[in-house]
Design an enzyme around this catalytic site. Structure first.
Site, PDB file in Angstrom:
ATOM      1  N   CYS A  18      41.227  35.944  30.407  1.00 39.41           N
ATOM      2  CA  CYS A  18      41.503  36.831  31.541  1.00 39.41           C
ATOM      3  C   CYS A  18      41.709  35.927  32.735  1.00 39.41           C
ATOM      4  CB  CYS A  18      40.326  37.775  31.782  1.00 39.41           C
ATOM      5  SG  CYS A  18      40.502  38.723  33.312  1.00 39.41           S
ATOM      6  N   ASP A  21      49.885  40.241  38.765  1.00 46.54           N
ATOM      7  CA  ASP A  21      48.558  40.500  38.175  1.00 46.54           C
ATOM      8  C   ASP A  21      48.017  41.809  38.744  1.00 46.54           C
ATOM      9  OD1 ASP A  21      46.162  39.938  36.646  1.00 46.54           O
ATOM     10  OD2 ASP A  21      45.182  39.412  38.524  1.00 46.54           O
ATOM     11  N   SER A  22      47.014  42.352  38.073  1.00 42.92           N
ATOM     12  CA  SER A  22      46.393  43.577  38.579  1.00 42.92           C
ATOM     13  C   SER A  22      45.657  43.317  39.901  1.00 42.92           C
ATOM     14  CB  SER A  22      45.393  44.099  37.548  1.00 42.92           C
ATOM     15  OG  SER A  22      44.371  43.146  37.361  1.00 42.92           O
ATOM     16  N   HIS A  72      41.256  36.327  35.741  1.00 47.59           N
ATOM     17  CA  HIS A  72      40.219  36.385  36.785  1.00 47.59           C
ATOM     18  C   HIS A  72      39.057  35.421  36.494  1.00 47.59           C
ATOM     19  CE1 HIS A  72      42.125  40.089  38.112  1.00 47.59           C
ATOM     20  NE2 HIS A  72      41.253  40.207  39.097  1.00 47.59           N
ATOM     21  N   CYS A 116      48.601  38.084  33.742  1.00 47.10           N
ATOM     22  CA  CYS A 116      47.510  39.005  33.443  1.00 47.10           C
ATOM     23  C   CYS A 116      47.499  39.197  31.931  1.00 47.10           C
ATOM     24  CB  CYS A 116      47.802  40.332  34.148  1.00 47.10           C
ATOM     25  SG  CYS A 116      46.656  41.649  33.739  1.00 47.10           S
ATOM     26  N   GLU A 118      36.736  40.914  42.001  1.00 51.00           N
ATOM     27  CA  GLU A 118      37.493  41.711  42.983  1.00 51.00           C
ATOM     28  C   GLU A 118      36.615  42.119  44.170  1.00 51.00           C
ATOM     29  OE1 GLU A 118      40.869  42.752  43.066  1.00 51.00           O
ATOM     30  OE2 GLU A 118      41.192  41.310  41.459  1.00 51.00           O
TER      31      GLU A 118
HETATM   32  N1  DGL Z   1      43.405  39.453  35.266  1.00 45.76           N
HETATM   33  C1  DGL Z   1      43.691  40.351  34.241  1.00 45.76           C
HETATM   34  C2  DGL Z   1      43.693  39.720  32.861  1.00 45.76           C
HETATM   35  O1  DGL Z   1      44.012  38.557  32.737  1.00 45.76           O
HETATM   36  C3  DGL Z   1      43.071  41.702  34.181  1.00 45.76           C
HETATM   37  C4  DGL Z   1      42.049  42.118  35.062  1.00 45.76           C
HETATM   38  C5  DGL Z   1      41.876  43.605  35.091  1.00 45.76           C
HETATM   39  O2  DGL Z   1      42.582  44.213  35.900  1.00 45.76           O
HETATM   40  O3  DGL Z   1      41.063  44.150  34.342  1.00 45.76           O
HETATM   41  O4  DGL Z   1      43.403  40.388  31.899  1.00 45.76           O
END
Ligand code: DGL
Length: 283
Positions: A198, A16-17, A200, A79, A164
């Site tokens: 997402c 993931d990012s 996150h 992600c 984050e």
């Molecule tokens: N967690 C990631 C997603 O599911 C992306 C978060 C990001 O880096 O913008 O899209």
């Protein structure tokens, strides 16, 4: 990497990012604790959600190559942004050249497969990053499987930075979370199911629930991705045989080990042991 044999076993890579993929890893490990895992968070370059197609593709490919170098036969892009912008190119263009026997899977398809049964009104909302919404990946996938479902997206560019930066309990978080939910429901008042598109966003679940009318179901992806992976390994014994089963989990980050350790433990449910974290660089 070229000399690696097709029979060499390795850990399942989860990318993931940043921290969001931990919500997926958590559910996968809950379901399949026997496998080895390597989690890679590109925390130094997060967020990906507002970046261009080329940048997300290049960063994701670098991460996949790194996980392959570390012996992973299978990588999950935990992600949505990377799944939306990079998965197809990696599967179709890069994989055949760099490691044809390895696999890279995403999170969008397994999520879409489960939503048909969740909605009564057949109106679904998707909250996701700007990149995922602009890619139209969710409407495109939904149309293929459930053409009768109307899907409305809302980009929430501030939500990933809130997670984050550990700001999810702040007043600022309340403002941005309420704003996007209201906007989504104004755009389609018939929505009875909201998909968190997402990885996150489950980390903001308390607040999302607080600002969403109680009749609306909110879906996080982790469980569905974990189920789909389990099913994939059953259907592909040749891949299952390449995934080592020692029950270990290593964490890699492009940020500082200490910073990752402090934040990751907030997001993981199984953190009774000290996390093994290493800083790496991607290029
Ligand atoms: N967690 C990631 C997603 O599911 C992306 C978060 C990001 O880096 O913008 O899209």
């Amino acid at each position: 990497m070229g000399k690696e044999q097709k029979t060499t076993k390795g850990a399942i890579g989860v990318f993931d990012s940043g921290y969001g993929g931990l919500t997926i890893l958590d559910k996968i490990r809950e379901k399949m604790p026997e496998y080895d895992y390597i989690y890679l968070g590109d925390n130094a370059r997060t967020p990906y959600g507002t970046r261009s197609f080329e940048v997300v593709y290049n960063f994701t490919l670098q991460a996949v190559r790194k996980l392959f170098e570390l012996g992973c036969p299978l990588v999950i892009l935990a992600c949505n942004t990377a799944s939306a912008k990079a998965l197809r190119s990696i599967q179709q263009i890069d994989l055949p050249q760099i490691a044809p026997w390895k696999r890279v899977l995403g999170v969008i398809r397994p999520t879409v497969e489960c939503i048909g049964e969740m909605t009564t009104t057949r109106h679904i909302g998707v909250l996701a990053t700007t990149g995922t919404i602009k890619s139209e990946s969710y409407p495109l996938e939904v149309r293929k499987l459930f053409p009768d479902i109307t899907i409305t997206g809302e980009a929430c560019p501030m939500w990933v930075p809130l997670v984050e930066n550990n700001e999810s309990q702040s007043e600022g978080a309340d403002y941005f979370i309420r704003q996007h939910i209201e906007r989504l429901l104004q755009n389609d008042p018939l929505i009875d199911t909201i998909l968190l598109g997402c990885t996150h966003y489950p980390l903001l679940m308390d607040k999302i629930r607080e600002f969403t009318p109680s009749h609306i179901r909110i879906i996080a992806q982790g469980e569905y991705v974990a189920e789909s992976l389990q099913d994939y390994l059953k259907r592909h014994p040749e891949m299952d045989n390449l995934c080592s089963q020692g029950g270990t989990c290593r964490f890699l980050t492009t940020e500082s080990e200490q910073k990752f350790k402090e934040s990751a433990s907030i997001f993981l449910s199984q953190t009774n042991q000290e996390l093994k974290v290493e800083t790496i660089s991607l290029e």
